[in-house]
Design a protein around this motif. Structure first.
Motif, PDB file in Angstrom:
ATOM      1  N   GLY A  67       0.800  -1.219   0.000  1.00  0.00           N
ATOM      2  CA  GLY A  67       0.000   0.000   0.000  1.00  0.00           C
ATOM      3  C   GLY A  67       0.827   1.259   0.000  1.00  0.00           C
ATOM      4  N   ALA A  68       2.157   1.140   0.190  1.00  0.00           N
ATOM      5  CA  ALA A  68       3.092   2.274   0.112  1.00  0.00           C
ATOM      6  C   ALA A  68       2.633   3.458   0.949  1.00  0.00           C
ATOM      7  CB  ALA A  68       3.294   2.701  -1.342  1.00  0.00           C
ATOM      8  N   GLN A  69       2.076   3.147   2.111  1.00  0.00           N
ATOM      9  CA  GLN A  69       1.627   4.183   3.048  1.00  0.00           C
ATOM     10  C   GLN A  69       0.639   5.141   2.384  1.00  0.00           C
ATOM     11  OE1 GLN A  69       4.879   5.392   5.627  1.00  0.00           O
ATOM     12  NE2 GLN A  69       3.832   7.312   6.129  1.00  0.00           N
ATOM     13  N   GLY A  70      -0.275   4.568   1.588  1.00  0.00           N
ATOM     14  CA  GLY A  70      -1.334   5.361   0.984  1.00  0.00           C
ATOM     15  C   GLY A  70      -0.933   6.114  -0.269  1.00  0.00           C
ATOM     16  N   LEU A  71       0.287   5.894  -0.751  1.00  0.00           N
ATOM     17  CA  LEU A  71       0.725   6.559  -1.975  1.00  0.00           C
ATOM     18  C   LEU A  71       0.347   5.693  -3.182  1.00  0.00           C
ATOM     19  CD1 LEU A  71       2.318   8.859  -3.359  1.00  0.00           C
ATOM     20  CD2 LEU A  71       4.382   7.449  -3.069  1.00  0.00           C
ATOM     21  N   MET A  72      -0.299   6.300  -4.168  1.00  0.00           N
ATOM     22  CA  MET A  72      -0.685   5.581  -5.385  1.00  0.00           C
ATOM     23  C   MET A  72       0.002   6.201  -6.591  1.00  0.00           C
ATOM     24  SD  MET A  72      -4.770   4.910  -5.037  1.00  0.00           S
ATOM     25  CE  MET A  72      -5.079   6.669  -5.093  1.00  0.00           C
ATOM     26  N   PHE A  73       0.134   5.393  -7.619  1.00  0.00           N
ATOM     27  CA  PHE A  73       0.731   5.867  -8.860  1.00  0.00           C
ATOM     28  C   PHE A  73      -0.132   5.435 -10.039  1.00  0.00           C
ATOM     29  CE2 PHE A  73       3.687   5.172 -12.491  1.00  0.00           C
ATOM     30  CZ  PHE A  73       4.121   6.480 -12.655  1.00  0.00           C
ATOM     31  N   HIS A  74      -0.573   6.408 -10.823  1.00  0.00           N
ATOM     32  CA  HIS A  74      -1.260   6.103 -12.080  1.00  0.00           C
ATOM     33  C   HIS A  74      -0.178   5.969 -13.153  1.00  0.00           C
ATOM     34  CE1 HIS A  74      -5.653   7.537 -11.231  1.00  0.00           C
ATOM     35  NE2 HIS A  74      -5.286   6.495 -10.519  1.00  0.00           N
ATOM     36  N   PRO A  75      -0.032   4.786 -13.767  1.00  0.00           N
ATOM     37  CA  PRO A  75       1.138   4.516 -14.614  1.00  0.00           C
ATOM     38  C   PRO A  75       0.966   4.911 -16.074  1.00  0.00           C
ATOM     39  CG  PRO A  75      -0.137   2.523 -14.384  1.00  0.00           C
ATOM     40  CD  PRO A  75      -0.866   3.581 -13.588  1.00  0.00           C
ATOM     41  N   TYR A  76       0.150   5.896 -16.364  1.00  0.00           N
ATOM     42  CA  TYR A  76      -0.214   6.188 -17.753  1.00  0.00           C
ATOM     43  C   TYR A  76       0.819   7.091 -18.432  1.00  0.00           C
ATOM     44  CZ  TYR A  76      -4.546   4.653 -15.560  1.00  0.00           C
ATOM     45  OH  TYR A  76      -5.485   3.951 -14.845  1.00  0.00           O
ATOM     46  N   LEU A  77       2.062   6.629 -18.443  1.00  0.00           N
ATOM     47  CA  LEU A  77       3.134   7.421 -19.039  1.00  0.00           C
ATOM     48  C   LEU A  77       3.085   7.384 -20.558  1.00  0.00           C
ATOM     49  CD1 LEU A  77       6.166   6.492 -16.746  1.00  0.00           C
ATOM     50  CD2 LEU A  77       4.361   8.173 -16.383  1.00  0.00           C
ATOM     51  N   ALA A  78       2.446   6.369 -21.116  1.00  0.00           N
ATOM     52  CA  ALA A  78       2.369   6.209 -22.574  1.00  0.00           C
ATOM     53  C   ALA A  78       0.917   6.222 -23.042  1.00  0.00           C
ATOM     54  CB  ALA A  78       3.046   4.902 -22.992  1.00  0.00           C
ATOM     55  N   GLY A  79       0.091   7.126 -22.464  1.00  0.00           N
ATOM     56  CA  GLY A  79      -1.335   7.042 -22.742  1.00  0.00           C
ATOM     57  C   GLY A  79      -1.839   5.713 -22.189  1.00  0.00           C
ATOM     58  N   GLU A  80      -2.990   5.256 -22.655  1.00  0.00           N
ATOM     59  CA  GLU A  80      -3.423   3.933 -22.215  1.00  0.00           C
ATOM     60  C   GLU A  80      -4.453   3.345 -23.157  1.00  0.00           C
ATOM     61  OE1 GLU A  80      -2.703   1.126 -21.368  1.00  0.00           O
ATOM     62  OE2 GLU A  80      -2.149   1.652 -19.318  1.00  0.00           O
ATOM     63  N   ARG A  81      -4.323   2.042 -23.343  1.00  0.00           N
ATOM     64  CA  ARG A  81      -5.361   1.295 -24.037  1.00  0.00           C
ATOM     65  C   ARG A  81      -6.360   0.851 -22.965  1.00  0.00           C
ATOM     66  NH1 ARG A  81      -1.977  -2.861 -27.597  1.00  0.00           N
ATOM     67  NH2 ARG A  81      -0.481  -2.639 -25.883  1.00  0.00           N
TER      68      ARG A  81
ATOM     69  N   ALA B 153      -4.385   9.923 -21.528  1.00  0.00           N
ATOM     70  CA  ALA B 153      -4.144   9.595 -20.112  1.00  0.00           C
ATOM     71  C   ALA B 153      -2.707   9.968 -19.741  1.00  0.00           C
ATOM     72  CB  ALA B 153      -4.394   8.112 -19.869  1.00  0.00           C
ATOM     73  N   ARG B 154      -2.510  10.409 -18.520  1.00  0.00           N
ATOM     74  CA  ARG B 154      -1.201  10.839 -18.053  1.00  0.00           C
ATOM     75  C   ARG B 154      -0.890  10.216 -16.692  1.00  0.00           C
ATOM     76  NH1 ARG B 154      -0.825  11.695 -22.583  1.00  0.00           N
ATOM     77  NH2 ARG B 154      -0.267  13.623 -23.695  1.00  0.00           N
ATOM     78  N   GLY B 155       0.397  10.042 -16.421  1.00  0.00           N
ATOM     79  CA  GLY B 155       0.816   9.446 -15.153  1.00  0.00           C
ATOM     80  C   GLY B 155       0.805  10.447 -14.021  1.00  0.00           C
ATOM     81  N   SER B 156       0.668   9.932 -12.797  1.00  0.00           N
ATOM     82  CA  SER B 156       0.688  10.833 -11.647  1.00  0.00           C
ATOM     83  C   SER B 156       0.855  10.050 -10.354  1.00  0.00           C
ATOM     84  CB  SER B 156      -0.610  11.654 -11.577  1.00  0.00           C
ATOM     85  OG  SER B 156      -1.733  10.810 -11.624  1.00  0.00           O
ATOM     86  N   PHE B 157       1.534  10.676  -9.381  1.00  0.00           N
ATOM     87  CA  PHE B 157       1.535  10.172  -8.007  1.00  0.00           C
ATOM     88  C   PHE B 157       0.373  10.832  -7.277  1.00  0.00           C
ATOM     89  CE2 PHE B 157       6.015   9.245  -8.952  1.00  0.00           C
ATOM     90  CZ  PHE B 157       6.136   7.980  -8.387  1.00  0.00           C
ATOM     91  N   ILE B 158      -0.365  10.045  -6.513  1.00  0.00           N
ATOM     92  CA  ILE B 158      -1.533  10.544  -5.787  1.00  0.00           C
ATOM     93  C   ILE B 158      -1.381  10.189  -4.307  1.00  0.00           C
ATOM     94  CG2 ILE B 158      -4.052  10.390  -5.555  1.00  0.00           C
ATOM     95  CD1 ILE B 158      -3.196   9.070  -8.692  1.00  0.00           C
ATOM     96  N   GLY B 159      -1.574  11.182  -3.454  1.00  0.00           N
ATOM     97  CA  GLY B 159      -1.480  10.939  -2.013  1.00  0.00           C
ATOM     98  C   GLY B 159      -0.104  11.211  -1.447  1.00  0.00           C
ATOM     99  N   LEU B 160       0.745  11.903  -2.185  1.00  0.00           N
ATOM    100  CA  LEU B 160       2.123  12.155  -1.763  1.00  0.00           C
ATOM    101  C   LEU B 160       2.159  13.110  -0.569  1.00  0.00           C
ATOM    102  CD1 LEU B 160       5.016  11.407  -2.701  1.00  0.00           C
ATOM    103  CD2 LEU B 160       5.003  13.509  -4.056  1.00  0.00           C
ATOM    104  N   THR B 161       2.956  12.765   0.457  1.00  0.00           N
ATOM    105  CA  THR B 161       3.117  13.602   1.646  1.00  0.00           C
ATOM    106  C   THR B 161       4.600  13.707   1.997  1.00  0.00           C
ATOM    107  OG1 THR B 161       3.077  11.826   3.306  1.00  0.00           O
ATOM    108  CG2 THR B 161       0.943  12.636   2.512  1.00  0.00           C
TER     109      THR B 161
END
Length: 516
Positions: free
Chosen positions: A341-355, A363-371
């Motif tokens: 669970g990485a202490q609630g940190l999530m990563f959307h892996p859409y670095l190359a768009g997405e099918r 679609a774009r990549g992003s870290f969500i929940g970073l503290t």
């Protein structure tokens, strides 16, 4: 006299030929890589003649190296990448390069087909999502943007059809490859008349449709002699790499799912009838006369880890080199320091768009929940988990369409070498996970088709003997519950960001050169 079978896979980055004995044991393999031609950010092409030479060279390589006599080769069976498109003239000469699945120039045609030409109905008949990867969208783009070139073409073919034609003089396309074009009607098992009318094509401008067990015409003498086989050696046309991978990992029975993570990734399961999705999230492709494969491909697999390694972990990579360790092993060891669970940190892996499941190049990549509490190891773990969460959302779409929960996952690809990543998958999917011994699953699957085509086998039961298994993982129920909570948030955030992804992508295209 010992007999051998050869599976050959015409892939996106390389062609592999694998020599097996009749018990499915790997005797030898040869591989030839080639360059993707990317003169613009949206272009991804390959020289079809380079790929043809790779087929001849790799076949020759395994036969000559092992000093196999021509009469010892029982058959050669083919696997190939999906969604490629080549325009050829009447003599079979290419008018274009092979336009690959990764080419994005048809992205503007997608919206036109979806909004103005009954895109959802086309998808439901053909099983191929309306996406820039598909030959349908590529042909629609060429018809409208390159009309002179489009009209000049005598035929529209794929890379396997091109190779088979030059080996034998016969234009044929197996139903598996055809079902990934967007031009093939799954219900009628024929070219879709309405799609051909839309494209202003006749069936004669496409290769002849044949079964995946079809044995091609005799090989031309010049190539048979060069490769080292008889002209009469059966050439079994086989199927696409994705569906054959299911066979090659022994995942073709009800309730079994195959997951592959290489540069990109895919999740698939075999069904006995065509199935499509009212939300358009999954594909449905032919495996053989009685089986279909449903699933979804993702753009963001190992390529995301390579980005993480190359761009953010330079010092760790240098340390790995000094210690003689694989840099990816170092990465997973760092991630092991962090709880699931990485202490609630999530990563959307859409670095190359997405099918699948989003089907958008925006679609774009992003870290969500970073503290401030998060460190590099949390980010590494979140990236590993994010790739799997994305695959899990495709898995949920499969479950929804099938109406059943799968009982077992068979995993292949480079990720399956990592014990940490394998256990993560078992926990996130809450499912038993097995990893087969054979990593060349598409080549082995091609040989399974070849064995049936040549009358050596009546079914696929022998695959279990051929494959074996090396690792098995059971889900840790404590972590399953945690991952289920996080997966819900992952999906919720992904949906809420869809319009923002589009705005960001438009901004990037307007002001910067964006690689997609």
């Amino acid at each position: 006299m010992t007999a051998y079978m050869i599976g050959i896979d015409i892939g996106t980055t390389s062609t592999k030929a694998v020599l097996y004995d009749e018990k499915g044991a790997v005797i030898d393999k040869a591989q030839q890589e080639y360059q993707m031609l990317t003169p613009t950010i949206d272009t991804s092409e390959e020289d079809p003649d380079v790929l043809f030479d790779a087929v001849v060279n790799t076949l020759q390589g395994v036969i000559r190296k092992q000093r196999i006599k021509p009469e010892q080769v029982s058959f050669i069976a083919f696997s190939a990448q999906m969604h490629s498109l080549i325009l050829v003239d009447e003599a079979g000469n290419p008018l274009t390069n092979s336009i690959t699945w990764a080419d994005n120039r048809a992205r503007y045609a997608v919206e036109d087909l979806k909004n103005n030409h009954q895109g959802q109905q086309i998808y439901e008949r053909t099983g191929t999502p309306i996406h820039a990867m598909s030959p349908l969208c590529k042909m629609w783009w060429l018809k409208n943007d390159e009309p002179a070139l489009y009209q000049q073409a005598a035929r529209f073919v794929d890379i396997k059809s091109y190779v088979i034609y030059h080996l034998t003089g016969e234009w044929v396309m197996d139903e598996s490859i055809a079902s990934a074009t967007g031009l093939y009607n799954l219900w009628e098992r024929d070219w879709d008349r309405d799609v051909l009318a839309l494209l202003e094509l006749t069936p004669e401008q496409l290769p002849k449709l044949v079964s995946t067990q079809y044995i091609c015409q005799a090989m031309r003498t010049e190539f048979a002699d060069e490769i080292g086989v008889q002209t009469s050696t059966p050439l079994v046309i086989g199927a696409s790499d994705g569906v054959l991978s299911n066979l090659g990992v022994n995942s073709y029975r009800p309730g079994e799912v195959a997951v592959t993570i290489g540069t990109s990734g895919a999740i698939r399961t075999v069904v006995d009838r065509p199935l499509t999705d009212s939300k358009g999230r999954i594909f449905c492709y032919v495996l053989d006369d009685d089986h279909y494969v449903i699933g979804g491909p993702v753009n963001n697999g190992g390529v995301v880890l390579r980005w993480l390694r190359d761009e953010l972990l330079a010092s760790e990579v240098e340390t790995a080199k000094r210690l003689g360790m694989d840099s990816y092993d170092v990465m997973t060891r760092i991630a092991e320091k962090v709880a699931p669970g990485a202490q609630g940190l999530m990563f959307h892996p859409y670095l190359a768009g997405e099918r699948a499941p989003l089907w958008t190049s925006d679609a774009r990549g992003s870290f969500i929940g970073l503290t401030l509490a998060h460190k590099k190891e949390h980010m590494i773990r979140a990236v590993l988990e994010g790739v799997l969460f994305n695959l899990y959302t495709v898995y949920l779409a499969l479950v929804e369409v099938m109406g059943d929960m799968p009982s077992k996952i068979h995993a292949t690809g480079g990720f399956s070498k990592s014990a940490l990543w394998r256990q993560m998958m078992s926990d996130i999917f809450d499912c038993t996970l097995e990893v087969p011994e054979s990593y060349e699953s598409s080549c082995l699957g091609a040989c399974a088709i070849g064995s049936r085509a040549t009358g050596k086998r009546d079914d696929y039961d022998v695959i279990e003997e051929w494959v074996g298994k090396t690792h098995a993982h059971e889900p840790n129920q404590e972590y399953v519950q945690r991952y289920q909570e996080l997966a819900s948030i992952f999906i919720q955030v992904s949906r809420s960001l869809m319009s923002s992804y589009e705005s960001i992508a438009q901004f990037q295209r307007k002001h910067y050169k964006v690689e997609e």
